[in-house]
Design a protein around this motif. Structure first.
Motif, PDB file in Angstrom:
ATOM      1  N   UNK A  91       0.833  -1.198   0.000  1.00 32.89           N
ATOM      2  CA  UNK A  91       0.000   0.000   0.000  1.00 32.89           C
ATOM      3  C   UNK A  91       0.872   1.255   0.000  1.00 32.89           C
ATOM      4  N   UNK A  92       1.910   1.237   0.844  1.00 35.36           N
ATOM      5  CA  UNK A  92       2.797   2.398   0.923  1.00 35.36           C
ATOM      6  C   UNK A  92       3.545   2.628  -0.382  1.00 35.36           C
ATOM      7  N   UNK A  93       3.955   1.557  -1.034  1.00 31.21           N
ATOM      8  CA  UNK A  93       4.679   1.681  -2.307  1.00 31.21           C
ATOM      9  C   UNK A  93       3.835   2.396  -3.361  1.00 31.21           C
ATOM     10  N   UNK A  94       2.520   2.242  -3.269  1.00 32.19           N
ATOM     11  CA  UNK A  94       1.621   2.862  -4.245  1.00 32.19           C
ATOM     12  C   UNK A  94       1.071   4.198  -3.757  1.00 32.19           C
ATOM     13  N   UNK A  95       1.634   4.729  -2.648  1.00 32.12           N
ATOM     14  CA  UNK A  95       1.210   6.022  -2.092  1.00 32.12           C
ATOM     15  C   UNK A  95      -0.239   6.011  -1.621  1.00 32.12           C
ATOM     16  N   UNK A  96      -0.622   4.895  -1.006  1.00 29.42           N
ATOM     17  CA  UNK A  96      -1.898   4.795  -0.312  1.00 29.42           C
ATOM     18  C   UNK A  96      -1.595   4.474   1.150  1.00 29.42           C
ATOM     19  N   UNK A  97      -2.659   4.472   1.969  1.00 30.51           N
ATOM     20  CA  UNK A  97      -2.530   3.963   3.334  1.00 30.51           C
ATOM     21  C   UNK A  97      -3.900   3.507   3.831  1.00 30.51           C
ATOM     22  N   UNK A 124      -8.510  -0.782  -4.259  1.00 26.42           N
ATOM     23  CA  UNK A 124      -8.337   0.466  -5.006  1.00 26.42           C
ATOM     24  C   UNK A 124      -9.513   0.690  -5.959  1.00 26.42           C
ATOM     25  N   UNK A 125     -10.013  -0.365  -6.565  1.00 24.13           N
ATOM     26  CA  UNK A 125     -11.177  -0.236  -7.447  1.00 24.13           C
ATOM     27  C   UNK A 125     -12.392   0.268  -6.660  1.00 24.13           C
ATOM     28  N   UNK A 126     -12.601  -0.323  -5.482  1.00 22.08           N
ATOM     29  CA  UNK A 126     -13.755   0.082  -4.673  1.00 22.08           C
ATOM     30  C   UNK A 126     -13.565   1.491  -4.125  1.00 22.08           C
ATOM     31  N   UNK A 127     -12.309   1.860  -3.808  1.00 20.15           N
ATOM     32  CA  UNK A 127     -12.047   3.231  -3.366  1.00 20.15           C
ATOM     33  C   UNK A 127     -12.388   4.217  -4.483  1.00 20.15           C
ATOM     34  N   UNK A 128     -11.957   3.894  -5.704  1.00 21.40           N
ATOM     35  CA  UNK A 128     -12.213   4.789  -6.840  1.00 21.40           C
ATOM     36  C   UNK A 128     -13.713   4.953  -7.077  1.00 21.40           C
ATOM     37  N   UNK A 129     -14.444   3.852  -6.985  1.00 25.25           N
ATOM     38  CA  UNK A 129     -15.903   3.927  -7.175  1.00 25.25           C
ATOM     39  C   UNK A 129     -16.534   4.779  -6.083  1.00 25.25           C
ATOM     40  N   UNK A 130     -16.052   4.616  -4.849  1.00 22.78           N
ATOM     41  CA  UNK A 130     -16.588   5.410  -3.729  1.00 22.78           C
ATOM     42  C   UNK A 130     -16.300   6.895  -3.921  1.00 22.78           C
ATOM     43  N   UNK A 131     -15.068   7.227  -4.330  1.00 21.81           N
ATOM     44  CA  UNK A 131     -14.698   8.635  -4.477  1.00 21.81           C
ATOM     45  C   UNK A 131     -15.478   9.313  -5.593  1.00 21.81           C
ATOM     46  N   UNK A 161      -6.992 -21.939  -3.197  1.00 22.80           N
ATOM     47  CA  UNK A 161      -6.169 -21.171  -4.148  1.00 22.80           C
ATOM     48  C   UNK A 161      -5.587 -19.898  -3.557  1.00 22.80           C
ATOM     49  N   UNK A 162      -5.339 -19.898  -2.248  1.00 26.14           N
ATOM     50  CA  UNK A 162      -4.683 -18.747  -1.649  1.00 26.14           C
ATOM     51  C   UNK A 162      -3.228 -18.718  -2.088  1.00 26.14           C
ATOM     52  N   UNK A 163      -2.745 -17.552  -2.516  1.00 30.48           N
ATOM     53  CA  UNK A 163      -1.408 -17.456  -3.124  1.00 30.48           C
ATOM     54  C   UNK A 163      -0.502 -16.452  -2.416  1.00 30.48           C
ATOM     55  N   UNK A 164      -0.562 -16.424  -1.088  1.00 35.38           N
ATOM     56  CA  UNK A 164       0.361 -15.624  -0.301  1.00 35.38           C
ATOM     57  C   UNK A 164       0.401 -14.165  -0.763  1.00 35.38           C
ATOM     58  N   UNK A 165       1.601 -13.647  -1.049  1.00 34.79           N
ATOM     59  CA  UNK A 165       1.748 -12.235  -1.406  1.00 34.79           C
ATOM     60  C   UNK A 165       0.985 -11.888  -2.680  1.00 34.79           C
ATOM     61  N   UNK A 166       0.852 -12.853  -3.569  1.00 36.26           N
ATOM     62  CA  UNK A 166       0.106 -12.600  -4.809  1.00 36.26           C
ATOM     63  C   UNK A 166      -1.361 -12.314  -4.509  1.00 36.26           C
ATOM     64  N   UNK A 167      -1.944 -13.083  -3.585  1.00 34.42           N
ATOM     65  CA  UNK A 167      -3.337 -12.849  -3.209  1.00 34.42           C
ATOM     66  C   UNK A 167      -3.485 -11.510  -2.490  1.00 34.42           C
ATOM     67  N   UNK A 168      -2.485 -11.137  -1.692  1.00 34.25           N
ATOM     68  CA  UNK A 168      -2.516  -9.843  -1.022  1.00 34.25           C
ATOM     69  C   UNK A 168      -2.523  -8.719  -2.049  1.00 34.25           C
ATOM     70  N   UNK A 169      -1.651  -8.823  -3.047  1.00 31.95           N
ATOM     71  CA  UNK A 169      -1.604  -7.778  -4.078  1.00 31.95           C
ATOM     72  C   UNK A 169      -2.929  -7.681  -4.827  1.00 31.95           C
ATOM     73  N   UNK A 170      -3.509  -8.818  -5.172  1.00 35.03           N
ATOM     74  CA  UNK A 170      -4.793  -8.797  -5.880  1.00 35.03           C
ATOM     75  C   UNK A 170      -5.882  -8.167  -5.019  1.00 35.03           C
ATOM     76  N   UNK A 171      -5.857  -8.465  -3.717  1.00 31.86           N
ATOM     77  CA  UNK A 171      -6.857  -7.881  -2.809  1.00 31.86           C
ATOM     78  C   UNK A 171      -6.711  -6.366  -2.739  1.00 31.86           C
ATOM     79  N   UNK A 172      -5.499  -5.889  -2.688  1.00 35.40           N
ATOM     80  CA  UNK A 172      -5.268  -4.441  -2.629  1.00 35.40           C
ATOM     81  C   UNK A 172      -5.720  -3.771  -3.921  1.00 35.40           C
ATOM     82  N   UNK A 173      -5.486  -4.411  -5.051  1.00 29.83           N
ATOM     83  CA  UNK A 173      -5.951  -3.847  -6.317  1.00 29.83           C
ATOM     84  C   UNK A 173      -7.474  -3.704  -6.313  1.00 29.83           C
ATOM     85  N   UNK A 174      -8.162  -4.694  -5.748  1.00 24.52           N
ATOM     86  CA  UNK A 174      -9.627  -4.611  -5.699  1.00 24.52           C
ATOM     87  C   UNK A 174     -10.078  -3.543  -4.699  1.00 24.52           C
TER      88      UNK A 174
END
Length: 330
Positions: free
Chosen positions: A249-255, A291-298, A276-289
């Protein structure tokens, strides 16, 4: 006793097919002849010019990857092996060149490809390979569809990796004993030859799930004997995954705000129990989603946005995941 540091010789540049004519005023450089140190000399490994690059790479690995203490320890051991091997050569203590083909076993998203890239940088810094590159392939890149097709594909992949690292992901798919007409065995035979003949020009890393890789090597003892370094990548625990999420999250300038952080911890608890849990890959995918929901909310706020609006991920953005949806009745 004389004490000195030493630097590993740089790899010579590839010669062109035709040598350009030398000007009279440009003397031709003769290759330096290695000087064997006296028996009572000493070497300061910390003064080695390559040691600094290796330490920088190891520091980058520590910064990039959370946890994985045993993996990082093995990487350091391999780097130390090469440093000492080159120190021995300075004293004229000849020995066979270390075999550095490896097996990386672990689930998806545990950092195998990242470690392979950093390992290539270390091997290059220490003069073992010509370039710090990793050529990633799977079965489809190596196995042909008809007779005579496999060898050219495999040799092309090896040529692309020459002087660097060939990373074979899900390597066990090369071996399909249930299919007598499968061409994967031809790939293995070519690899066996190249791994032995090109030890100083190519490092091969086989990667995949632990149980399947164990079966793969037990069915191919000739291959197993050429892979001395087996490194296991364990799954991340919940606390490590939260740390990874914060870094991403910090790398992408979010928090995350505090409620969002608690919501994401809850999300991980639920997600880790699902298939099908994929460790850090699943974390990254969750954060991307998120961000999508944040954008829709904003966009739905229909008001001017400030910087903090654009940075903060809220609990609403996290709990919009289907994992939090109530179970259907019946």
């Amino acid at each position: 006793m004389a004490s000195q540091g030493f630097g590993f010789p740089r790899q010579a540049a590839a010669r062109p097919h035709r040598l350009a004519p030398q000007r009279a005023e440009e003397p031709v450089e003769e290759p330096e002849t290695p000087v064997t140190l006296a028996d009572d000399a000493e070497l300061d490994l910390s003064a080695d010019e390559a040691a600094t690059r290796v330490e920088e790479t190891l520091a980058a690995l520590d910064a990039e990857l959370v946890g994985l203490a045993s993996v990082k320890r093995r990487v350091r051991e391999i780097a130390s092996l090469l440093q000492v091997d080159r120190a021995r050569s300075q004293f004229g203590l000849t020995s066979s060149k270390p075999t550095l083909h490896m097996s990386f076993t672990g689930g998806p998203g545990t950092g195998k490809t990242t470690v392979a890239m950093r390992m290539a940088a270390i091997l290059h810094a220490l003069g073992y390979i010509r370039a710090p590159r990793v050529h990633v392939v799977t079965r489809d890149d190596l196995v042909g569809q008809f007779i005579g097709h496999t060898a050219p594909k495999t040799k092309e992949a090896i040529a692309r990796a020459a002087g660097g690292v060939l990373f074979i992901d899900e390597a066990y798919y090369l071996f399909r004993p249930e299919n007598e007409r499968d061409y994967g065995q031809e790939v293995i035979e070519i690899l066996l030859t190249e791994m032995e003949n090109e030890r100083g020009n190519l490092v091969v890393i086989f990667a995949g799930y632990p149980d399947r890789m164990a079966t793969f090597f037990s069915a191919n003892p000739g291959l197993s004997s050429r892979v001395p370094h087996h490194i296991e990548f364990e799954d991340y625990d919940h606390a490590e995954l939260m740390q990874i999420a914060e870094l991403m999250v910090a790398e992408e300038n979010f928090r995350f705000d505090e409620e969002a952080r608690e919501a994401f911890a809850d999300y991980l608890t639920r997600r880790m129990q699902r298939p099908n849990f994929s460790n850090a890959r699943s974390v990254r995918n969750a954060i991307e989603r998120c961000r999508l929901r944040q954008a829709r909310r904003l966009v739905g706020l229909d008001r001017p946005l400030g910087k903090q609006d654009l940075i903060v991920i809220t609990a609403e953005d996290v709990r919009g995941s289907s994992l939090f949806a109530p179970a259907a009745d019946g």
